[in-house]
Design a protein around this motif. Structure first.
Motif, PDB file in Angstrom:
ATOM      1  N   ALA A 116       0.835  -1.205   0.000  1.00  0.00           N
ATOM      2  CA  ALA A 116       0.000   0.000   0.000  1.00  0.00           C
ATOM      3  C   ALA A 116       0.869   1.254   0.000  1.00  0.00           C
ATOM      4  N   ALA A 117       1.951   1.241   0.785  1.00  0.00           N
ATOM      5  CA  ALA A 117       2.848   2.400   0.826  1.00  0.00           C
ATOM      6  C   ALA A 117       3.541   2.588  -0.525  1.00  0.00           C
ATOM      7  N   ALA A 118       3.981   1.504  -1.138  1.00  0.00           N
ATOM      8  CA  ALA A 118       4.628   1.600  -2.451  1.00  0.00           C
ATOM      9  C   ALA A 118       3.653   2.126  -3.496  1.00  0.00           C
ATOM     10  N   LEU A 119       2.417   1.676  -3.444  1.00  0.00           N
ATOM     11  CA  LEU A 119       1.400   2.164  -4.369  1.00  0.00           C
ATOM     12  C   LEU A 119       1.136   3.654  -4.146  1.00  0.00           C
ATOM     13  N   ALA A 120       1.060   4.062  -2.883  1.00  0.00           N
ATOM     14  CA  ALA A 120       0.828   5.466  -2.566  1.00  0.00           C
ATOM     15  C   ALA A 120       1.978   6.340  -3.073  1.00  0.00           C
ATOM     16  N   VAL A 121       3.207   5.906  -2.872  1.00  0.00           N
ATOM     17  CA  VAL A 121       4.367   6.661  -3.363  1.00  0.00           C
ATOM     18  C   VAL A 121       4.347   6.741  -4.878  1.00  0.00           C
ATOM     19  N   TRP A 122       4.045   5.647  -5.522  1.00  0.00           N
ATOM     20  CA  TRP A 122       3.986   5.628  -6.987  1.00  0.00           C
ATOM     21  C   TRP A 122       2.904   6.572  -7.495  1.00  0.00           C
ATOM     22  N   LEU A 123       1.734   6.534  -6.866  1.00  0.00           N
ATOM     23  CA  LEU A 123       0.639   7.425  -7.286  1.00  0.00           C
ATOM     24  C   LEU A 123       0.988   8.877  -7.050  1.00  0.00           C
ATOM     25  N   LEU A 124       1.616   9.186  -5.928  1.00  0.00           N
ATOM     26  CA  LEU A 124       1.984  10.577  -5.634  1.00  0.00           C
ATOM     27  C   LEU A 124       3.002  11.107  -6.649  1.00  0.00           C
ATOM     28  N   ARG A 125       3.936  10.298  -7.045  1.00  0.00           N
ATOM     29  CA  ARG A 125       4.927  10.718  -8.023  1.00  0.00           C
ATOM     30  C   ARG A 125       4.339  10.815  -9.428  1.00  0.00           C
ATOM     31  N   ARG A 126       3.369   9.995  -9.701  1.00  0.00           N
ATOM     32  CA  ARG A 126       2.767   9.956 -11.041  1.00  0.00           C
ATOM     33  C   ARG A 126       1.833  11.139 -11.263  1.00  0.00           C
ATOM     34  N   PHE A 127       1.120  11.537 -10.235  1.00  0.00           N
ATOM     35  CA  PHE A 127       0.118  12.593 -10.421  1.00  0.00           C
ATOM     36  C   PHE A 127       0.508  13.823  -9.693  1.00  0.00           C
TER      37      PHE A 127
END
Length: 127
Positions: A116-127
């Protein structure tokens, strides 16, 4: 359906056998490590892939656990395996409950948090 029930019962017996093998001092460390990991996951109250997810939810129960059990059974010496099977049979005949792995549940919970943390970091960097 009877074959499936028999397979599930055999898997439960083998998992319990590995539970006892992982606790014995005469089990080699590498077999003990694999058996402990398999047992921790098999007896964990939380699945890595929740069962409500179609197809994938049953993947761990039908593929991952049996493969882990198969590998661990190959690593445990035959003499130790025989004694542990007898102990598992005795426990099941007495109606004993299967162990619950809190360590396995903790591992699965941490894995979900990391994902979940990795997904959150990825989403924050992507958008």
């Amino acid at each position: 359906m009877d074959k499936l029930r028999a397979w599930a019962k055999r898997l439960k017996r083998q998992s319990l056998t590995l539970y006892f093998a992982a606790r014995r001092s005469d089990t080699p460390w590498y077999a003990k490590a694999v058996a402990a990991a398999v047992v921790a996951y098999a007896f964990s109250p939380i699945d890595l892939i929740p069962d409500f997810i179609p197809v994938l939810g049953l993947l761990d129960d039908v593929v991952l656990v049996p493969l882990g059990v198969w590998l661990a059974l190959r690593l445990v010496p035959d003499a130790v395996l025989r004694e542990c099977r007898e102990e598992a049979e005795r426990r099941l005949a007495e109606g004993g409950r299967k162990p619950v792995s809190r360590v396995g549940a903790l591992f699965v919970g941490v894995a979900w948090i990391v994902c979940a943390a990795a997904l959150a970091v990825w989403l924050l960097r992507r958008f």
